[in-house]
Design a protein around this motif. Structure first.
Motif, PDB file in Angstrom:
ATOM      1  N   VAL A   6       0.848  -1.204   0.000  1.00 14.02           N
ATOM      2  CA  VAL A   6       0.000   0.000   0.000  1.00 14.02           C
ATOM      3  C   VAL A   6       0.878   1.247   0.000  1.00 14.02           C
ATOM      4  CG1 VAL A   6      -1.690   1.317   1.311  1.00 14.02           C
ATOM      5  CG2 VAL A   6      -1.933  -1.157   1.121  1.00 14.02           C
ATOM      6  N   ALA A   7       1.971   1.222   0.775  1.00 14.89           N
ATOM      7  CA  ALA A   7       2.884   2.365   0.826  1.00 14.89           C
ATOM      8  C   ALA A   7       3.493   2.639  -0.550  1.00 14.89           C
ATOM      9  CB  ALA A   7       3.985   2.110   1.857  1.00 14.89           C
ATOM     10  N   ILE A   8       3.907   1.578  -1.246  1.00 11.68           N
ATOM     11  CA  ILE A   8       4.518   1.740  -2.565  1.00 11.68           C
ATOM     12  C   ILE A   8       3.481   2.171  -3.599  1.00 11.68           C
ATOM     13  CG2 ILE A   8       5.648   0.501  -4.466  1.00 11.68           C
ATOM     14  CD1 ILE A   8       7.457   1.232  -2.077  1.00 11.68           C
ATOM     15  N   MET A   9       2.282   1.620  -3.538  1.00 13.36           N
ATOM     16  CA  MET A   9       1.238   2.005  -4.487  1.00 13.36           C
ATOM     17  C   MET A   9       0.910   3.488  -4.349  1.00 13.36           C
ATOM     18  SD  MET A   9      -2.479   0.264  -5.257  1.00 13.36           S
ATOM     19  CE  MET A   9      -3.119   0.527  -3.612  1.00 13.36           C
ATOM     20  N   THR A  10       0.802   3.965  -3.105  1.00 13.29           N
ATOM     21  CA  THR A  10       0.539   5.387  -2.874  1.00 13.29           C
ATOM     22  C   THR A  10       1.672   6.244  -3.420  1.00 13.29           C
ATOM     23  OG1 THR A  10      -0.674   4.801  -0.860  1.00 13.29           O
ATOM     24  CG2 THR A  10       0.014   7.091  -1.090  1.00 13.29           C
ATOM     25  N   ALA A  11       2.909   5.825  -3.160  1.00 13.00           N
ATOM     26  CA  ALA A  11       4.072   6.569  -3.634  1.00 13.00           C
ATOM     27  C   ALA A  11       4.136   6.584  -5.160  1.00 13.00           C
ATOM     28  CB  ALA A  11       5.346   5.955  -3.058  1.00 13.00           C
ATOM     29  N   PHE A  12       3.825   5.450  -5.769  1.00 12.90           N
ATOM     30  CA  PHE A  12       3.869   5.327  -7.233  1.00 12.90           C
ATOM     31  C   PHE A  12       2.883   6.287  -7.895  1.00 12.90           C
ATOM     32  CE2 PHE A  12       1.801   2.856 -10.794  1.00 12.90           C
ATOM     33  CZ  PHE A  12       2.714   3.226 -11.771  1.00 12.90           C
ATOM     34  N   PHE A  13       1.643   6.298  -7.422  1.00 18.02           N
ATOM     35  CA  PHE A  13       0.638   7.185  -8.014  1.00 18.02           C
ATOM     36  C   PHE A  13       0.946   8.652  -7.720  1.00 18.02           C
ATOM     37  CE2 PHE A  13      -2.151   3.363  -8.251  1.00 18.02           C
ATOM     38  CZ  PHE A  13      -2.372   3.423  -9.612  1.00 18.02           C
ATOM     39  N   SER A  14       1.483   8.925  -6.541  1.00 19.07           N
ATOM     40  CA  SER A  14       1.848  10.293  -6.194  1.00 19.07           C
ATOM     41  C   SER A  14       2.902  10.821  -7.162  1.00 19.07           C
ATOM     42  CB  SER A  14       2.377  10.333  -4.757  1.00 19.07           C
ATOM     43  OG  SER A  14       2.793  11.633  -4.413  1.00 19.07           O
ATOM     44  N   GLY A  15       3.911  10.002  -7.451  1.00 16.73           N
ATOM     45  CA  GLY A  15       4.950  10.412  -8.383  1.00 16.73           C
ATOM     46  C   GLY A  15       4.470  10.502  -9.812  1.00 16.73           C
ATOM     47  N   SER A  16       3.615   9.559 -10.213  1.00 12.92           N
ATOM     48  CA  SER A  16       3.139   9.514 -11.602  1.00 12.92           C
ATOM     49  C   SER A  16       2.353  10.756 -11.997  1.00 12.92           C
ATOM     50  CB  SER A  16       2.260   8.271 -11.814  1.00 12.92           C
ATOM     51  OG  SER A  16       3.013   7.099 -11.634  1.00 12.92           O
ATOM     52  N   TRP A  17       1.646  11.348 -11.035  1.00 11.79           N
ATOM     53  CA  TRP A  17       0.809  12.509 -11.334  1.00 11.79           C
ATOM     54  C   TRP A  17       1.442  13.826 -10.901  1.00 11.79           C
ATOM     55  CZ3 TRP A  17      -3.013  11.956 -14.612  1.00 11.79           C
ATOM     56  CH2 TRP A  17      -3.541  10.673 -14.791  1.00 11.79           C
ATOM     57  N   ALA A  18       2.703  13.790 -10.480  1.00 17.12           N
ATOM     58  CA  ALA A  18       3.355  15.008  -9.996  1.00 17.12           C
ATOM     59  C   ALA A  18       3.473  16.076 -11.083  1.00 17.12           C
ATOM     60  CB  ALA A  18       4.742  14.668  -9.439  1.00 17.12           C
ATOM     61  N   GLY A  19       3.542  15.666 -12.339  1.00 18.11           N
ATOM     62  CA  GLY A  19       3.693  16.612 -13.438  1.00 18.11           C
ATOM     63  C   GLY A  19       2.496  17.511 -13.647  1.00 18.11           C
ATOM     64  N   MET A  20       1.339  17.152 -13.077  1.00 16.18           N
ATOM     65  CA  MET A  20       0.154  18.001 -13.233  1.00 16.18           C
ATOM     66  C   MET A  20       0.385  19.386 -12.605  1.00 16.18           C
ATOM     67  SD  MET A  20      -1.972  16.296 -15.009  1.00 16.18           S
ATOM     68  CE  MET A  20      -3.519  17.159 -14.799  1.00 16.18           C
ATOM     69  N   GLY A  21       1.143  19.424 -11.514  1.00 14.97           N
ATOM     70  CA  GLY A  21       1.468  20.710 -10.906  1.00 14.97           C
ATOM     71  C   GLY A  21       2.325  21.568 -11.824  1.00 14.97           C
ATOM     72  N   MET A  22       3.217  20.906 -12.580  1.00 20.73           N
ATOM     73  CA  MET A  22       4.049  21.644 -13.532  1.00 20.73           C
ATOM     74  C   MET A  22       3.205  22.232 -14.657  1.00 20.73           C
ATOM     75  SD  MET A  22       7.130  22.627 -14.214  1.00 20.73           S
ATOM     76  CE  MET A  22       8.297  21.568 -13.355  1.00 20.73           C
ATOM     77  N   ILE A  23       2.204  21.477 -15.105  1.00 20.58           N
ATOM     78  CA  ILE A  23       1.293  21.985 -16.144  1.00 20.58           C
ATOM     79  C   ILE A  23       0.588  23.250 -15.643  1.00 20.58           C
ATOM     80  CG2 ILE A  23      -0.805  21.503 -17.469  1.00 20.58           C
ATOM     81  CD1 ILE A  23       1.366  19.832 -18.557  1.00 20.58           C
ATOM     82  N   GLU A  24       0.120  23.208 -14.392  1.00 19.72           N
ATOM     83  CA  GLU A  24      -0.545  24.381 -13.812  1.00 19.72           C
ATOM     84  C   GLU A  24       0.405  25.566 -13.745  1.00 19.72           C
ATOM     85  OE1 GLU A  24      -2.301  23.464 -10.059  1.00 19.72           O
ATOM     86  OE2 GLU A  24      -3.520  21.819 -10.845  1.00 19.72           O
ATOM     87  N   ASP A  25       1.660  25.314 -13.366  1.00 18.74           N
ATOM     88  CA  ASP A  25       2.652  26.396 -13.304  1.00 18.74           C
ATOM     89  C   ASP A  25       2.920  26.983 -14.681  1.00 18.74           C
ATOM     90  OD1 ASP A  25       2.848  26.142 -10.604  1.00 18.74           O
ATOM     91  OD2 ASP A  25       4.822  25.193 -10.595  1.00 18.74           O
ATOM     92  N   LEU A  26       2.945  26.128 -15.703  1.00 17.25           N
ATOM     93  CA  LEU A  26       3.132  26.618 -17.069  1.00 17.25           C
ATOM     94  C   LEU A  26       1.944  27.472 -17.512  1.00 17.25           C
ATOM     95  CD1 LEU A  26       4.600  23.385 -18.718  1.00 17.25           C
ATOM     96  CD2 LEU A  26       5.755  25.593 -18.603  1.00 17.25           C
ATOM     97  N   ARG A  28      -0.190  29.144 -15.646  1.00 19.35           N
ATOM     98  CA  ARG A  28      -0.348  30.376 -14.861  1.00 19.35           C
ATOM     99  C   ARG A  28       0.849  31.317 -14.982  1.00 19.35           C
ATOM    100  NH1 ARG A  28      -2.638  27.555  -9.312  1.00 19.35           N
ATOM    101  NH2 ARG A  28      -4.614  26.813 -10.191  1.00 19.35           N
ATOM    102  N   GLY A  29       1.893  30.898 -15.686  1.00 22.98           N
ATOM    103  CA  GLY A  29       3.066  31.753 -15.853  1.00 22.98           C
ATOM    104  C   GLY A  29       4.028  31.731 -14.685  1.00 22.98           C
ATOM    105  N   VAL A  30       3.829  30.793 -13.756  1.00 23.09           N
ATOM    106  CA  VAL A  30       4.710  30.702 -12.588  1.00 23.09           C
ATOM    107  C   VAL A  30       6.121  30.306 -13.011  1.00 23.09           C
ATOM    108  CG1 VAL A  30       5.124  29.509 -10.394  1.00 23.09           C
ATOM    109  CG2 VAL A  30       2.798  30.140 -11.059  1.00 23.09           C
ATOM    110  N   LEU A  31       6.211  29.365 -13.945  1.00 18.34           N
ATOM    111  CA  LEU A  31       7.517  28.886 -14.379  1.00 18.34           C
ATOM    112  C   LEU A  31       8.340  29.998 -15.033  1.00 18.34           C
ATOM    113  CD1 LEU A  31       9.161  26.298 -14.333  1.00 18.34           C
ATOM    114  CD2 LEU A  31       8.332  25.786 -16.624  1.00 18.34           C
ATOM    115  N   GLU A  32       7.684  30.869 -15.788  1.00 19.39           N
ATOM    116  CA  GLU A  32       8.392  31.989 -16.408  1.00 19.39           C
ATOM    117  C   GLU A  32       9.014  32.898 -15.348  1.00 19.39           C
ATOM    118  OE1 GLU A  32       5.496  30.894 -17.366  1.00 19.39           O
ATOM    119  OE2 GLU A  32       5.304  30.914 -19.541  1.00 19.39           O
TER     120      GLU A  32
END
Length: 198
Positions: A6-26, A28-32
């Motif tokens: 369960v610990a690994i499954m949670t970690a795996f999904f957490s990492g797999s979807w981490a890029g969604m925050g980067m999309i939001e930053d792109l 909203r102009g945060v990354l710039e």
């Protein structure tokens, strides 16, 4: 046996979807704004990867504590360290992959499609949801190329009779190599990613 999974499954999904925050930053102009600072691009991306890994490790620690309260045995201090290390390396590796995809697609729909295309087969091609002995032989062999399987075997090894610590160490080293590879993929991105990058 279930708690490390369960610990690994949670970690795996957490990492797999981490890029969604980067999309939001792109979007909203945060990354710039970050790129206008003296910070290196690699540090900006690696910071996000490290954030995902730390959050997933804390989640894994909570899962272990709940499991302990419910009567799970997790191999003492050595077992906990192994589980938490696997729970750190796994989301970090997949967060690197996820951020690399996000920086190249720059679209939420594309990010979701690619994440699902990669994560679901890796999940079902591992012994995360089923005992390894029940998996067909050809799938057992093929799963040795799967980073999710490495994480499961490293975290769950101490819970299986006749623990092979060398094997667990090998899987942790493989996860470290996977992290290095995906971090490189995420941090080496084109100058044209954003208009403010120059």
């Amino acid at each position: 046996y279930l708690t490390p999974g369960v610990a690994i499954m949670t970690a795996f999904f957490s990492g797999s979807w981490a890029g969604m925050g980067m999309i939001e930053d792109l979007d909203r102009g945060v990354l710039e704004r970050f790129l206008a600072t003296p910070a290196s691009r690699a540090a900006i991306v690696f910071g996000r990867i490290l954030q995902a890994a730390i959050i997933a490790t804390l989640q894994a620690l909570l899962i272990l504590l709940v499991g302990l309260l419910l009567g799970a045995t997790t191999g003492g201090i050595v077992g906990w360290r192994g589980i938490l290390l696997a729970a750190f390396l796994t989301p970090a590796g997949f967060a690197g992959l996820s951020h690399g995809i996000a920086l190249r697609t720059r679209q939420e729909a594309s990010m979701i499609a690619v994440a699902q295309f990669i994560s679901l087969p890796l999940l079902f091609f591992s012994s995360l949801l089923i005992a390894r002995t029940l998996i067909p032989d050809w799938m057992q062999s093929a799963s040795l190329l799967n980073p999710v399987e490495w994480a499961v075997r490293a975290a769950r090894g101490e819970a299986i009779p006749g623990t092979d610590w060398d094997e667990m160490g090998t899987f942790l080293l493989l996860l470290g190599g996977f992290l290095a590879l995906t971090t490189t993929f995420a941090t080496v991105w084109r100058c044209s990613t954003t208009g403010a990058s120059s």
